[in-house]
Design an enzyme around this catalytic site. Structure first.
Site, PDB file in Angstrom:
ATOM      1  N   SER A   1       0.833  -1.200   0.000  1.00  0.00           N
ATOM      2  CA  SER A   1       0.000   0.000   0.000  1.00  0.00           C
ATOM      3  C   SER A   1       0.874   1.258   0.000  1.00  0.00           C
ATOM      4  CB  SER A   1      -0.948  -0.051   1.203  1.00  0.00           C
ATOM      5  OG  SER A   1      -1.975   0.895   1.092  1.00  0.00           O
TER       6      SER A   1
ATOM      7  N   ASP B   1      -6.187  -3.363  -1.736  1.00  0.00           N
ATOM      8  CA  ASP B   1      -5.072  -3.053  -0.846  1.00  0.00           C
ATOM      9  C   ASP B   1      -4.376  -4.315  -0.321  1.00  0.00           C
ATOM     10  OD1 ASP B   1      -3.399  -1.951   1.069  1.00  0.00           O
ATOM     11  OD2 ASP B   1      -5.012  -1.404   2.438  1.00  0.00           O
TER      12      ASP B   1
END
Length: 278
Positions: free
Chosen positions: A42, A163
């Protein structure tokens, strides 16, 4: 712990808390410390890309200076982009026009750089390396940063992704599996932090096409805490160096206060300096 060809660098995510990582990475670049292997999730993937291309200060500019200028985070983007962030600005305009990414340096560097995504179909972490195609590189990073619930699903090689922190928020086990049994890990939470493990059922309509993803979301806090326990065990065994904030953070995942973000960036720089000055 000796830093050598078997030492990796692991970068946690955390949204805008990742400015702590940006500060730590700028310190490493100031000291010309580069690892043969870096893996990021991320925000860790985003900041890690600038480290991998040796663009000192780029991550800070993207996360603080350009946030102050373009205000690219906000619920208003839901109406036009179905996202809490203007990903088109971040992953198109920034690297190609506003603060160009140095693809040549990145693609020719000998170091490995791995980014983590969560596969919506399988509910498992996927790990990608890309040293040839700029478009695919940014697609992977965009997928790794696509927060559940507030960002749309992204696609890498036709697979639906979100994510990477859902399935592998701190990919220390992947680094070890790839042959790096000693690691420096940059975390974005203070020592002693743990997530609430109380399981919360998702509404039936959320990601109903992806039952494996729903299960991964259900257990992600428990998995995260288990990884922190494992890291602290490795720290006691002197197999990892942990760089992390010294006190609980006042910065939110979607923080927009540039003063708070600048303070956290500086804290990241200083925490790395303290660790590597020992």
């Amino acid at each position: 712990m000796i830093l050598d060809s078997h030492t990796g660098l692991v970068l946690e995510g955390g949204g805008m808390r990742g400015v702590f990582t940006a500060g730590a990475l700028d310190f490493l670049m100031d000291k010309k410390v580069y690892f043969p292997y870096t893996i990021g999730v991320s925000a860790g993937a985003c900041n890690g890309l600038s480290y991998a291309s040796r663009q000192r200060g780029r991550a800070k500019r993207c996360n603080i200076d350009l946030l102050d200028k373009y205000h690219y985070i906000g619920f208003r983007y839901f109406f036009t982009k179905r996202s809490i962030m203007d990903f088109d600005l971040i992953f198109d305009d920034f690297p190609t026009r506003i603060i160009p990414y140095d693809y040549d340096t990145y693609f020719t560097s000998p170091e490995r750089f791995v980014m983590v995504t969560s596969n919506c179909r399988t509910g498992e972490a996927n790990y990608f390396e890309e040293k040839h195609d700029p478009v695919r590189l940014l697609n992977i990073c965009r997928a790794s940063c696509s927060l559940p619930f507030v960002c749309p699903i992204s696609y890498v090689d036709g697979e639906p992704m979100l994510d990477g922190g859902i399935c592998d928020a701190i990919p220390i086990r992947k680094a070890i599996a790839d042959g790096f049994d000693r690691n420096v890990v940059i975390l974005t939470r203070n020592k002693g932090y743990r997530k609430d493990e109380k399981e919360k059922s998702l509404p039936w309509f959320m990601y109903r096409k992806y039952p494996a993803l729903r299960e991964s979301l259900r257990i992600k806090n428990k998995r995260y805490n288990e990884t922190l326990d494992f890291l602290e065990q490795l720290e006691r065994e002197k197999k990892v160096i942990l760089i992390r904030p010294e006190k609980p953070l006042e910065v939110d995942r979607i923080e927009q206060d540039v003063t708070k973000l600048t303070d956290l960036y500086n804290q990241g720089y200083e925490c790395a300096r303290k660790v590597f000055s020992i």
